[in-house]
Design an enzyme around this catalytic site. Sequence first.
Site, short mmCIF file in Angstrom:
data_model
loop_
_atom_site.label_atom_id
_atom_site.label_comp_id
_atom_site.label_asym_id
_atom_site.label_seq_id
_atom_site.Cartn_x
_atom_site.Cartn_y
_atom_site.Cartn_z
N ARG A 8 0.61 -1.36 0.20
CA ARG A 8 0.12 -0.03 0.09
C ARG A 8 0.98 1.26 0.07
O ARG A 8 0.25 2.37 0.47
CB ARG A 8 -1.11 -0.07 1.10
CG ARG A 8 -1.86 -1.23 1.20
CD ARG A 8 -3.10 -0.93 2.30
NE ARG A 8 -4.09 -2.03 1.91
CZ ARG A 8 -3.97 -3.14 2.81
NH1 ARG A 8 -2.99 -3.28 3.56
NH2 ARG A 8 -5.03 -4.15 2.54
N LYS A 27 2.64 11.06 -11.74
CA LYS A 27 1.85 10.18 -12.59
C LYS A 27 2.19 8.88 -12.82
O LYS A 27 3.57 8.72 -13.29
CB LYS A 27 1.64 10.79 -14.18
CG LYS A 27 0.17 11.77 -13.90
CD LYS A 27 -0.09 12.05 -15.49
CE LYS A 27 -1.30 13.08 -15.44
NZ LYS A 27 -1.38 13.20 -17.05
N GLU A 75 8.34 17.07 -25.77
CA GLU A 75 7.65 17.42 -24.49
C GLU A 75 8.28 18.99 -24.08
O GLU A 75 7.68 19.79 -23.44
CB GLU A 75 8.00 16.53 -23.48
CG GLU A 75 7.46 15.17 -23.71
CD GLU A 75 5.93 14.98 -23.45
OE1 GLU A 75 5.51 16.16 -22.84
OE2 GLU A 75 5.33 14.03 -23.55
N LYS A 132 6.35 22.29 -14.94
CA LYS A 132 5.60 21.32 -14.61
C LYS A 132 5.31 21.35 -13.15
O LYS A 132 4.11 20.94 -12.55
CB LYS A 132 6.41 20.11 -15.03
CG LYS A 132 5.70 18.63 -14.68
CD LYS A 132 4.57 18.17 -15.52
CE LYS A 132 4.17 16.74 -15.30
NZ LYS A 132 4.78 15.85 -15.80
N GLU A 157 -4.99 16.36 -11.59
CA GLU A 157 -5.53 16.62 -13.09
C GLU A 157 -7.05 17.09 -13.20
O GLU A 157 -7.77 16.38 -13.75
CB GLU A 157 -5.22 15.58 -14.04
CG GLU A 157 -5.32 16.06 -15.41
CD GLU A 157 -4.52 14.81 -16.38
OE1 GLU A 157 -5.56 14.06 -17.30
OE2 GLU A 157 -3.49 14.73 -16.42
N ARG A 208 -3.91 21.17 -14.77
CA ARG A 208 -2.95 20.05 -15.33
C ARG A 208 -3.30 19.36 -16.73
O ARG A 208 -2.51 18.81 -17.44
CB ARG A 208 -2.78 19.02 -14.35
CG ARG A 208 -1.63 18.03 -14.53
CD ARG A 208 -1.23 17.18 -13.29
NE ARG A 208 0.14 16.24 -13.61
CZ ARG A 208 0.39 15.60 -12.65
NH1 ARG A 208 0.38 15.60 -11.56
NH2 ARG A 208 1.64 14.62 -13.06
N ASN A 261 -1.56 17.75 -21.46
CA ASN A 261 -1.92 16.64 -22.37
C ASN A 261 -2.04 17.41 -23.72
O ASN A 261 -2.55 16.74 -24.54
CB ASN A 261 -3.21 16.11 -21.92
CG ASN A 261 -3.12 15.12 -20.75
OD1 ASN A 261 -2.23 14.08 -20.49
ND2 ASN A 261 -3.59 15.32 -19.64
N HIS A 273 -1.31 14.96 -26.66
CA HIS A 273 -1.56 13.42 -26.21
C HIS A 273 -2.90 12.86 -26.84
O HIS A 273 -2.75 11.52 -26.66
CB HIS A 273 -1.41 13.42 -24.86
CG HIS A 273 0.19 13.73 -24.35
ND1 HIS A 273 0.63 14.90 -24.51
CD2 HIS A 273 0.87 13.06 -23.32
CE1 HIS A 273 1.80 14.78 -23.96
NE2 HIS A 273 2.05 13.98 -23.40
N HIS A 309 -1.50 9.45 -28.19
CA HIS A 309 -1.88 8.20 -27.56
C HIS A 309 -2.49 7.33 -28.41
O HIS A 309 -2.35 6.06 -28.51
CB HIS A 309 -2.77 8.46 -26.24
CG HIS A 309 -1.92 8.80 -25.10
ND1 HIS A 309 -2.62 9.33 -23.87
CD2 HIS A 309 -0.50 9.08 -24.84
CE1 HIS A 309 -1.42 9.86 -22.83
NE2 HIS A 309 -0.45 9.57 -23.75
N HIS A 357 7.03 7.68 -27.65
CA HIS A 357 5.95 8.68 -27.21
C HIS A 357 6.38 9.93 -27.50
O HIS A 357 5.06 10.64 -27.96
CB HIS A 357 5.93 8.50 -25.54
CG HIS A 357 5.04 9.37 -24.94
ND1 HIS A 357 3.95 9.33 -25.26
CD2 HIS A 357 5.39 10.45 -24.19
CE1 HIS A 357 3.00 10.34 -24.37
NE2 HIS A 357 3.93 11.12 -23.85
#
Length: 354
Positions: A118, A140, A182, A224, A234, A238, A242, A245, A249, A262
């Site tokens: 955990r 993330k 990026e 960032k 997000e 935030r 993306n 993206h 993606h 990527h």
Amino acid sequence: MTQLIVDLDDRSYPIHIEAGLFSQQRLLSSFIAGKRVCIVTNDVVAPLYLDAIKTNLIDFDVDEVILPDGESQKTLENFEVIMSHLLQNVHGRDTTLIALGGGVIGDITGFAAACYQRGVNFIQIPTTLLSQVDSSVGGKTAVNHPLGKNMIGAFYQPKAVIVDINTLKTLPSREFAAGMAEVIKYGILGDAAFFQWIDDNKALIAAHDDTILAEMILKCCQCKADIVAADETEAGLRALLNLGHTFGHAIEAEQGYGQWLHGEAVAAGMVQAAQLANEMDLLSDNDVARIKALIEYFDLPVSGPDTMSLDDYLRHMARDKKNIAGKLRFIVPTAIGKSEIRDDVTAQHLAKIL
């Protein structure tokens, strides 16, 4: 050494940026709580940097997991490999995981740290430009699924991010270019002056000038960090990170993870987002041309695969994490240095640009 803080109250953590940080033994050890350490890396990075990191940890009980390289390895199966190793070697809750590698290693190690017993400590040591300027910062963590990228994961912050820019000296040129996607993203989405700075210094960046690279990485990490501090999970702001993206993606998932890097998919996606904004009368022709020219300068793609149809894009976009109530949402630039979230994009808009 340059240091900045990701301000998240009691979960705040530093980002250290400098050439030669791997030789500073006390820096890394200062973020380890117990005596057990597991380094997760891949078979490309391990021969280059694993011994250097272990040398800094002579006072700890250290073992490692070495995964195959590549985006295709960011899977639940390799997540289980890490979990099995930790259990078989009787790692406890005072264990620290160290992610030594690029974005794939950082994401899967962070997710393992979030889940093992955990939650255990972890440290990010990013070795690619993309991971140094983006994926190592912000917490993330995730693995991919055949039906979608980063769909299984958690928000889980590291104890520290240690960026040794000397690792860029061993980075293949294609990987460096992917990281620049990026970098350019930060300028497009919210900092026109930084976009201009990249354009003005592009020759020095391409030549890997150490001073320029350190300044560039610092600027990206600060951008960032500021956004993450304002919107960790997000909920709003935030999501602007993306940019490109949603398209990117879809490209990665359709082509098969690892066929396009990527950053390459994000580069094409940012041009597509700019063209979408232009089609919606939100972005000028001149700004589209400037975005496309800077991306092309770093040998990055400015269009998606010829084999992808509109239906291919839409099928993957339907699973995008930004969607609300089944409605597609896109990040689009409205000027260089300004972007917004739109949910009024039609299939006709997409058909025209794709």
